[in-house]
Write a protein that holds these residues in place. Structure first.
Motif, PDB file in Angstrom:
ATOM      1  N   ASP A 156       0.860  -1.176   0.000  1.00  0.00           N
ATOM      2  CA  ASP A 156       0.000   0.000   0.000  1.00  0.00           C
ATOM      3  C   ASP A 156       0.901   1.230   0.000  1.00  0.00           C
ATOM      4  N   SER A 157       0.864   1.997  -1.103  1.00  0.00           N
ATOM      5  CA  SER A 157       1.758   3.153  -1.227  1.00  0.00           C
ATOM      6  C   SER A 157       1.369   4.281  -0.278  1.00  0.00           C
ATOM      7  N   ALA A 158       0.115   4.344   0.148  1.00  0.00           N
ATOM      8  CA  ALA A 158      -0.314   5.403   1.069  1.00  0.00           C
ATOM      9  C   ALA A 158       0.325   5.218   2.441  1.00  0.00           C
ATOM     10  N   THR A 159       0.337   3.984   2.930  1.00  0.00           N
ATOM     11  CA  THR A 159       0.920   3.717   4.249  1.00  0.00           C
ATOM     12  C   THR A 159       2.360   3.233   4.149  1.00  0.00           C
ATOM     13  N   LYS A 160       2.803   2.953   2.915  1.00  0.00           N
ATOM     14  CA  LYS A 160       4.151   2.453   2.648  1.00  0.00           C
ATOM     15  C   LYS A 160       4.452   1.195   3.463  1.00  0.00           C
ATOM     16  N   SER A 161       3.500   0.286   3.466  1.00  0.00           N
ATOM     17  CA  SER A 161       3.673  -0.985   4.156  1.00  0.00           C
ATOM     18  C   SER A 161       2.843  -2.058   3.451  1.00  0.00           C
TER      19      SER A 161
END
Length: 53
Positions: free
Chosen positions: A42-47
């Motif tokens: 998930d690029s928004a949370t970078k995880s």
């Protein structure tokens, strides 16, 4: 000056130049992100987040 002295002076001049040339790409390398099976990045949370179906 002897040949040996000139060779050492040339080596001491060239070595720092060559080491600087090697580091031109420092920080520009990118590594692919891989997540465990059943998760996706998930690029928004970078995880890695679990896949919900």
């Amino acid at each position: 000056m002897t040949f040996k002295t000139l060779a050492i002076a040339l080596a001491l001049t060239a070595v720092p130049t060559l080491s600087l040339a090697e580091g031109c790409f420092h920080g520009k390398e990118k590594q692919a992100m891989s997540c465990a099976t059943g998760t996706t990045y998930d690029s928004a949370t970078k995880s890695c987040m679990p896949v919900s179906t």
